[in-house]
Design a protein around this motif. Sequence first.
Motif, mmCIF file in Angstrom:
data_model
loop_
_atom_site.group_PDB
_atom_site.id
_atom_site.type_symbol
_atom_site.label_atom_id
_atom_site.label_comp_id
_atom_site.label_asym_id
_atom_site.label_seq_id
_atom_site.Cartn_x
_atom_site.Cartn_y
_atom_site.Cartn_z
ATOM 1 N N ILE A 177 16.829 -31.886 2.606
ATOM 2 C CA ILE A 177 15.979 -30.645 3.222
ATOM 3 C C ILE A 177 17.069 -30.242 4.342
ATOM 4 O O ILE A 177 16.780 -31.093 5.396
ATOM 5 N N LYS A 178 17.282 -28.976 4.355
ATOM 6 C CA LYS A 178 18.173 -28.615 5.115
ATOM 7 C C LYS A 178 17.541 -27.852 6.403
ATOM 8 O O LYS A 178 17.945 -28.368 7.639
ATOM 9 N N SER A 179 16.373 -27.340 6.315
ATOM 10 C CA SER A 179 15.824 -26.525 7.483
ATOM 11 C C SER A 179 14.311 -26.292 7.253
ATOM 12 O O SER A 179 13.922 -26.241 5.933
ATOM 13 N N ALA A 180 13.309 -26.276 8.250
ATOM 14 C CA ALA A 180 12.058 -26.061 7.861
ATOM 15 C C ALA A 180 11.630 -25.076 8.864
ATOM 16 O O ALA A 180 12.217 -24.569 9.931
ATOM 17 N N GLY A 181 10.369 -24.372 8.568
ATOM 18 C CA GLY A 181 10.004 -23.408 9.567
ATOM 19 C C GLY A 181 10.691 -21.979 9.608
ATOM 20 O O GLY A 181 10.819 -21.457 10.456
ATOM 21 N N CYS A 182 11.480 -21.922 8.384
ATOM 22 C CA CYS A 182 12.520 -20.660 8.214
ATOM 23 C C CYS A 182 11.566 -19.512 7.971
ATOM 24 O O CYS A 182 10.591 -19.631 7.280
ATOM 25 N N LEU A 183 12.095 -18.449 8.434
ATOM 26 C CA LEU A 183 11.473 -17.103 8.062
ATOM 27 C C LEU A 183 12.311 -16.448 6.808
ATOM 28 O O LEU A 183 13.268 -15.939 6.928
ATOM 29 N N PHE A 184 11.426 -16.372 5.685
ATOM 30 C CA PHE A 184 11.984 -15.795 4.697
ATOM 31 C C PHE A 184 12.007 -14.160 4.621
ATOM 32 O O PHE A 184 11.040 -13.853 5.158
ATOM 33 N N PRO A 185 12.681 -13.542 4.041
ATOM 34 C CA PRO A 185 12.676 -12.093 3.911
ATOM 35 C C PRO A 185 11.480 -11.757 3.041
ATOM 36 O O PRO A 185 11.344 -12.217 2.171
ATOM 37 N N LEU A 186 10.720 -10.515 3.464
ATOM 38 C CA LEU A 186 9.637 -10.192 2.638
ATOM 39 C C LEU A 186 10.169 -9.220 1.499
ATOM 40 O O LEU A 186 11.170 -8.499 1.569
ATOM 41 N N SER A 187 9.750 -9.418 0.406
ATOM 42 C CA SER A 187 9.741 -8.358 -0.735
ATOM 43 C C SER A 187 9.764 -6.942 -0.457
ATOM 44 O O SER A 187 8.663 -6.780 0.096
ATOM 45 N N GLN A 188 10.552 -6.225 -0.755
ATOM 46 C CA GLN A 188 10.530 -4.897 -0.627
ATOM 47 C C GLN A 188 9.828 -3.931 -1.827
ATOM 48 O O GLN A 188 9.844 -2.743 -1.774
ATOM 49 N N LYS A 189 9.675 -4.726 -2.956
ATOM 50 C CA LYS A 189 9.229 -4.040 -3.986
ATOM 51 C C LYS A 189 7.848 -3.406 -3.936
ATOM 52 O O LYS A 189 6.796 -3.931 -3.222
ATOM 53 N N ASP A 190 7.789 -2.107 -4.485
ATOM 54 C CA ASP A 190 6.250 -1.373 -4.292
ATOM 55 C C ASP A 190 5.288 -1.959 -5.286
ATOM 56 O O ASP A 190 4.229 -1.738 -4.994
ATOM 57 N N GLN A 191 5.739 -2.331 -6.528
ATOM 58 C CA GLN A 191 4.919 -2.735 -7.553
ATOM 59 C C GLN A 191 4.230 -3.975 -7.409
ATOM 60 O O GLN A 191 3.476 -4.382 -8.565
ATOM 61 N N ILE A 192 4.339 -4.675 -6.254
ATOM 62 C CA ILE A 192 3.762 -6.014 -6.299
ATOM 63 C C ILE A 192 2.221 -5.865 -6.009
ATOM 64 O O ILE A 192 1.517 -5.209 -5.492
ATOM 65 N N ASN A 193 1.572 -6.493 -6.860
ATOM 66 C CA ASN A 193 0.069 -6.707 -6.932
ATOM 67 C C ASN A 193 -0.431 -6.871 -5.391
ATOM 68 O O ASN A 193 -0.037 -7.721 -4.638
ATOM 69 N N LYS A 194 -1.584 -6.072 -5.140
ATOM 70 C CA LYS A 194 -1.984 -6.091 -3.819
ATOM 71 C C LYS A 194 -2.707 -7.574 -3.233
ATOM 72 O O LYS A 194 -2.892 -7.749 -2.053
ATOM 73 N N SER A 195 -3.087 -8.298 -4.264
ATOM 74 C CA SER A 195 -3.647 -9.445 -4.244
ATOM 75 C C SER A 195 -2.547 -10.547 -3.644
ATOM 76 O O SER A 195 -3.253 -11.579 -3.066
ATOM 77 N N ILE A 196 -1.406 -10.424 -3.742
ATOM 78 C CA ILE A 196 -0.507 -11.331 -3.219
ATOM 79 C C ILE A 196 -0.357 -11.398 -1.903
ATOM 80 O O ILE A 196 -0.142 -10.195 -1.162
ATOM 81 N N GLY A 197 -0.238 -12.308 -1.164
ATOM 82 C CA GLY A 197 -0.171 -12.605 0.407
ATOM 83 C C GLY A 197 0.844 -12.557 0.688
ATOM 84 O O GLY A 197 2.255 -12.621 0.011
ATOM 85 N N THR A 198 1.250 -12.868 2.071
ATOM 86 C CA THR A 198 2.662 -12.780 2.732
ATOM 87 C C THR A 198 3.448 -13.864 2.320
ATOM 88 O O THR A 198 4.842 -13.778 1.968
ATOM 89 N N ARG A 199 2.786 -15.004 2.030
ATOM 90 C CA ARG A 199 3.639 -16.298 1.591
ATOM 91 C C ARG A 199 4.418 -15.813 0.409
ATOM 92 O O ARG A 199 5.660 -16.422 0.147
ATOM 93 N N HIS A 200 3.484 -15.487 -0.705
ATOM 94 C CA HIS A 200 4.233 -15.190 -2.118
ATOM 95 C C HIS A 200 5.015 -13.994 -1.823
ATOM 96 O O HIS A 200 6.117 -13.993 -2.570
ATOM 97 N N ARG A 201 4.898 -12.960 -0.993
ATOM 98 C CA ARG A 201 5.880 -12.085 -0.827
ATOM 99 C C ARG A 201 6.972 -12.410 -0.411
ATOM 100 O O ARG A 201 8.203 -12.098 -0.493
ATOM 101 N N ALA A 202 6.916 -13.500 0.640
ATOM 102 C CA ALA A 202 8.039 -14.066 1.165
ATOM 103 C C ALA A 202 8.849 -14.728 0.107
ATOM 104 O O ALA A 202 10.227 -14.776 -0.160
#
Lengths: 278, 59
Positions: A177-202
């Motif tokens: 386990i290299k690192s924890a509490g990391c900020l992942f970049p959010l997906s830039q895709k427009d076609q993502i389902n609106k029900s998907i939250g920030t965690r899944h987007r990351a």
Amino acid sequence: MWLNKINMPVGSDWLEIFVLAVLIFIILKFFKGTRGSSIFTGLIIFFVTLYILTTIINLDVLNWILSKLTLYFSLAMIIIFQPEIRRALARLGRQPWKGADSSSQKSLISALLKAANTLSEKKIGALIAVEREIGTRTIQDTGILLNASVTHELLVSIFFPRSPLHDGGVIISGNCIKSAGCLFPLSQKDQINKSIGTRHRAALGITEETDSVVLVVSEQTGAISIAYNGKLRRGLSSDKCERILTSILRNKKTQRSKMNTKDNQEKLLMLNKDEEGE
Amino acid sequence: MKKIKALLLVIWEEKYLFATCIILAFFGWQVINNNINVLKSSSPILEKNELEIKNLPVG
């Protein structure tokens, strides 16, 4: 007659046109489905129409302006498609994955699954990325460096609410386990389902930029999902999760040693078909 | 070889898109070719070279 202005290609010119066509095709396929694809198509239609019109009606001034604009057009392309270009360059510069052998890979997968099941039962959200060939150093630096062995107890403790590291994602490299509490970049895709939250987007975001595999546990439903190559597979059972993780991680190993067995290829084909179906 | 086969398969699956790409490539080639011709005809260095070539003693 405007047709006189068109130079008919001869011999090797046709080969040049064919190579150009293949290049345009590959570029269009690469950018298909991204947020800039509609802008790209619009600009191409605009330029081609204007070029044909100015050539037919003999509008030399407009034709001159158009030829000068092509420079700015290419500059605009770089700005619009900056994330995609970055992703393509990252794939070009892939490094051999310092992966573990199959036994440590098995223990990694089992620890991941055990942790995911525990977190899913308790409905605790989790975001775990397993690094493969493309490095995630910049993302690791946004979190807290751990360099700890992968155990399911540690993974559960990290994501336990009120723990200082529970907010953000964990990055695993090799069997560590290299690192924890990391900020992942959010997906830039427009076609993502609106029900998907920030965690899944990351989770999608990091797989769009790198070739990592990401395991996500939903906080609301406790559902386990896997993101890979910009695609998300939601609501997976423990068995399916194990199959997918083994298939993806083992695929890299077999690719490296160039010993792809027919059985593995069939498994991958099945997996790809499943992904296309969703 | 496998990659070329896969690419050809993808091209065949999306033949209409590829046909559009050929049209685009044709017009793109026209633009680039015209620009090269204009550059060649207006370049003073090229003109100078051509003059020098013409003035070279024969034999």
